[in-house]
Design a protein around this motif. Sequence first.
Motif, PDB file in Angstrom:
ATOM      1  N   THR A 209      11.139  -0.312  -0.717  1.00 14.96           N
ATOM      2  CA  THR A 209      12.266  -0.853  -1.475  1.00 14.96           C
ATOM      3  C   THR A 209      11.769  -1.262  -2.865  1.00 14.96           C
ATOM      4  OG1 THR A 209      11.935  -3.208  -0.984  1.00 14.96           O
ATOM      5  CG2 THR A 209      13.082  -1.889   0.673  1.00 14.96           C
ATOM      6  N   PRO A 210      12.655  -1.434  -3.840  1.00 15.87           N
ATOM      7  CA  PRO A 210      12.221  -1.947  -5.139  1.00 15.87           C
ATOM      8  C   PRO A 210      11.839  -3.422  -5.039  1.00 15.87           C
ATOM      9  CG  PRO A 210      14.600  -1.739  -5.091  1.00 15.87           C
ATOM     10  CD  PRO A 210      14.099  -1.104  -3.840  1.00 15.87           C
ATOM     11  N   ASP A 211      10.857  -3.831  -5.817  1.00 21.19           N
ATOM     12  CA  ASP A 211      10.445  -5.229  -5.861  1.00 21.19           C
ATOM     13  C   ASP A 211      11.363  -5.969  -6.824  1.00 21.19           C
ATOM     14  OD1 ASP A 211       9.235  -7.663  -5.892  1.00 21.19           O
ATOM     15  OD2 ASP A 211       7.410  -7.020  -6.925  1.00 21.19           O
ATOM     16  N   VAL A 212      12.433  -6.526  -6.303  1.00 20.26           N
ATOM     17  CA  VAL A 212      13.434  -7.172  -7.156  1.00 20.26           C
ATOM     18  C   VAL A 212      13.186  -8.668  -7.327  1.00 20.26           C
ATOM     19  CG1 VAL A 212      15.204  -5.490  -6.553  1.00 20.26           C
ATOM     20  CG2 VAL A 212      14.967  -7.581  -5.203  1.00 20.26           C
ATOM     21  N   GLU A 213      12.225  -9.195  -6.613  1.00 19.62           N
ATOM     22  CA  GLU A 213      12.014 -10.638  -6.651  1.00 19.62           C
ATOM     23  C   GLU A 213      11.285 -11.084  -7.910  1.00 19.62           C
ATOM     24  OE1 GLU A 213      13.720 -11.774  -4.337  1.00 19.62           O
ATOM     25  OE2 GLU A 213      13.738 -10.108  -2.940  1.00 19.62           O
TER      26      GLU A 213
ATOM     27  N   GLU B 116       9.379  -8.236  11.101  1.00 19.52           N
ATOM     28  CA  GLU B 116       8.485  -8.034   9.954  1.00 19.52           C
ATOM     29  C   GLU B 116       8.318  -9.338   9.184  1.00 19.52           C
ATOM     30  OE1 GLU B 116       6.949  -5.192   9.300  1.00 19.52           O
ATOM     31  OE2 GLU B 116       7.930  -4.088  10.938  1.00 19.52           O
ATOM     32  N   LYS B 117       7.233  -9.415   8.393  1.00 22.18           N
ATOM     33  CA  LYS B 117       7.009 -10.577   7.538  1.00 22.18           C
ATOM     34  C   LYS B 117       7.464 -10.309   6.112  1.00 22.18           C
ATOM     35  CE  LYS B 117       3.188 -12.635  10.144  1.00 22.18           C
ATOM     36  NZ  LYS B 117       1.770 -13.098  10.078  1.00 22.18           N
ATOM     37  N   LYS B 118       7.265  -9.088   5.666  1.00 17.58           N
ATOM     38  CA  LYS B 118       7.687  -8.712   4.312  1.00 17.58           C
ATOM     39  C   LYS B 118       7.897  -7.216   4.245  1.00 17.58           C
ATOM     40  CE  LYS B 118       4.680  -8.771   1.012  1.00 17.58           C
ATOM     41  NZ  LYS B 118       3.655  -9.184   0.016  1.00 17.58           N
ATOM     42  N   LEU B 119       8.615  -6.778   3.219  1.00 12.13           N
ATOM     43  CA  LEU B 119       8.905  -5.365   3.052  1.00 12.13           C
ATOM     44  C   LEU B 119       7.879  -4.716   2.123  1.00 12.13           C
ATOM     45  CD1 LEU B 119      12.779  -5.521   2.513  1.00 12.13           C
ATOM     46  CD2 LEU B 119      11.530  -5.134   4.654  1.00 12.13           C
TER      47      LEU B 119
ATOM     48  N   PRO C  47      10.678 -16.352  -4.763  1.00 11.02           N
ATOM     49  CA  PRO C  47      10.752 -16.276  -3.297  1.00 11.02           C
ATOM     50  C   PRO C  47      11.873 -15.328  -2.864  1.00 11.02           C
ATOM     51  CG  PRO C  47      10.625 -18.561  -4.036  1.00 11.02           C
ATOM     52  CD  PRO C  47      10.868 -17.729  -5.254  1.00 11.02           C
ATOM     53  N   VAL C  48      11.685 -14.687  -1.734  1.00 13.08           N
ATOM     54  CA  VAL C  48      12.720 -13.826  -1.173  1.00 13.08           C
ATOM     55  C   VAL C  48      13.900 -14.703  -0.755  1.00 13.08           C
ATOM     56  CG1 VAL C  48      13.266 -12.232   0.717  1.00 13.08           C
ATOM     57  CG2 VAL C  48      11.021 -12.152  -0.372  1.00 13.08           C
ATOM     58  N   ALA C  49      15.117 -14.236  -1.033  1.00  7.80           N
ATOM     59  CA  ALA C  49      16.309 -14.991  -0.651  1.00  7.80           C
ATOM     60  C   ALA C  49      16.254 -15.330   0.839  1.00  7.80           C
ATOM     61  CB  ALA C  49      17.563 -14.182  -0.963  1.00  7.80           C
ATOM     62  N   GLU C  50      16.696 -16.517   1.181  1.00  7.38           N
ATOM     63  CA  GLU C  50      16.584 -17.007   2.554  1.00  7.38           C
ATOM     64  C   GLU C  50      17.246 -16.074   3.556  1.00  7.38           C
ATOM     65  OE1 GLU C  50      17.764 -20.957   5.239  1.00  7.38           O
ATOM     66  OE2 GLU C  50      18.275 -20.868   3.099  1.00  7.38           O
TER      67      GLU C  50
END
Length: 344
Positions: free
Chosen positions: A89-93, A111-114, A97-100
Motif C-alpha cells: 500500500t502507499p505510505d500515507v502516514e 498483522e502488526k503493520k502493512l 501514527p496509523v489511524a486507530e
Amino acid sequence: MSLSVRRRPLTAALLASTTCLGLLTACGFSSETGTDTGSKASAGGGSFPVALTNAWGRTEVKEKPVRVATVSDGDTAIALALGLVPVITPDVEDGDPVAEYKQRAIAKLGEKKLKTYDDTDGTDYEAIAAEEPDVILGVNTWDMDTDYAKLSPIAPVVTFADKKQSDTLTWQERLKTAAKALGLTEKADAVIAANEKTLKDAAAAHPEFKGKTYTYSVVHPEQITYMSYADQDPGVFEQLGLVKHPRSKDYSANKNGVSLENLDELESDVLLMTYPFGDEGLLSASELETNKLFRSLNVVKNKHFAVVPSENTLASAIAYPDALSAPWVVENLTPILAKAVAGK
C-alpha cells in the motif's frame, strides 16, 4: 499532520462533497460500478471471470484474487474492510501514527503493520510489480489518469467507470465495485448493513439529537468555511438525527466563507468546529473562542458548542467516510454530540 495526495489532503477533504453520481446510460452496462452485465461473473457467488468496464478500458479478472495491491488510503480501507491484507500500500502516514480504526482492522487480521511504498513522488509502479499482485485496487484515487497505463500491465486494475467518479462515488459504491472484482459482494453487503445498523443504533440511543439544527465549520488558512451548506449530502450528523440550519441554503460549495464580522451566521442549536491546520489556520482555536462576537452567540453561551478533533483523524474521517472508519466515527463523534446537545 502531513497528508499525501493519495490520502486526500485534509484541506480538500473538508471542502469536498461526496455525492452519488447519476445513472450512466449504456446498453448492457451497470451504471453504478461499470460492470458488464453480460459478464460470466456472478455477483453473489463470486464466480469468475469478472469483466469490468472503466474510464480507460476494460479489466478482466480471470480468477479469484488472493494478492491485492492498493494505490490509495481509501483503497487500503476497502481491502481491510473486506478482510484482505494488501500485499503493498502507499505510505500515507508520513511518519504520523496509523489511524486507530485502521490499526484495529490490521490487528484483527493478524498483522502488526502493512508493507508500504514511498508515495512522495507518486505511485511506485516497480514496488507494486515486485509484489506480483493478482489485482490492483484504484477506486478511491485521484491519480488514475496517470497511473492506469503503467499499472494495467502489472495486474488487472479495478477502478471507476467514469473519470468524474473519482470525486462523486459514495464509499458504498466504491466498496461494491471492488468487491465485485474480488468475488466478495456478499461480504461488502454485510459490511454496509453493519455500518447502517451502527448508525441506526446510535441514533436510537440518542433521541435528543433528532431535529436539532447544526452548523459544522472548518477553520482553513484562508477562511472559516461553512461546511454544512444546503446541497452538502447528508452525512453522519444527519444520519444521527441532526438537521441542517435553515441558513444553510445561503451557502454552497462555491460560496462557503464566513467572515469574522459575520460569525453570527454560525448560530444554531449545535455548533461544531474543527481546526485541522492549527496555528496555520485563519485563527487559532483560542483566538476564535475568545472573540467577543463568537462568545456572544447563544449556542456558545449556552455551551452547545463543541470541537471535532483533527489530531486523531476524526475530522478527516468525517469528511471522507469509508467502510472501515464509519463505526469508529460514530463511536468517537456520538459523545461529542451528546455533550453539545446537553450543553455540558
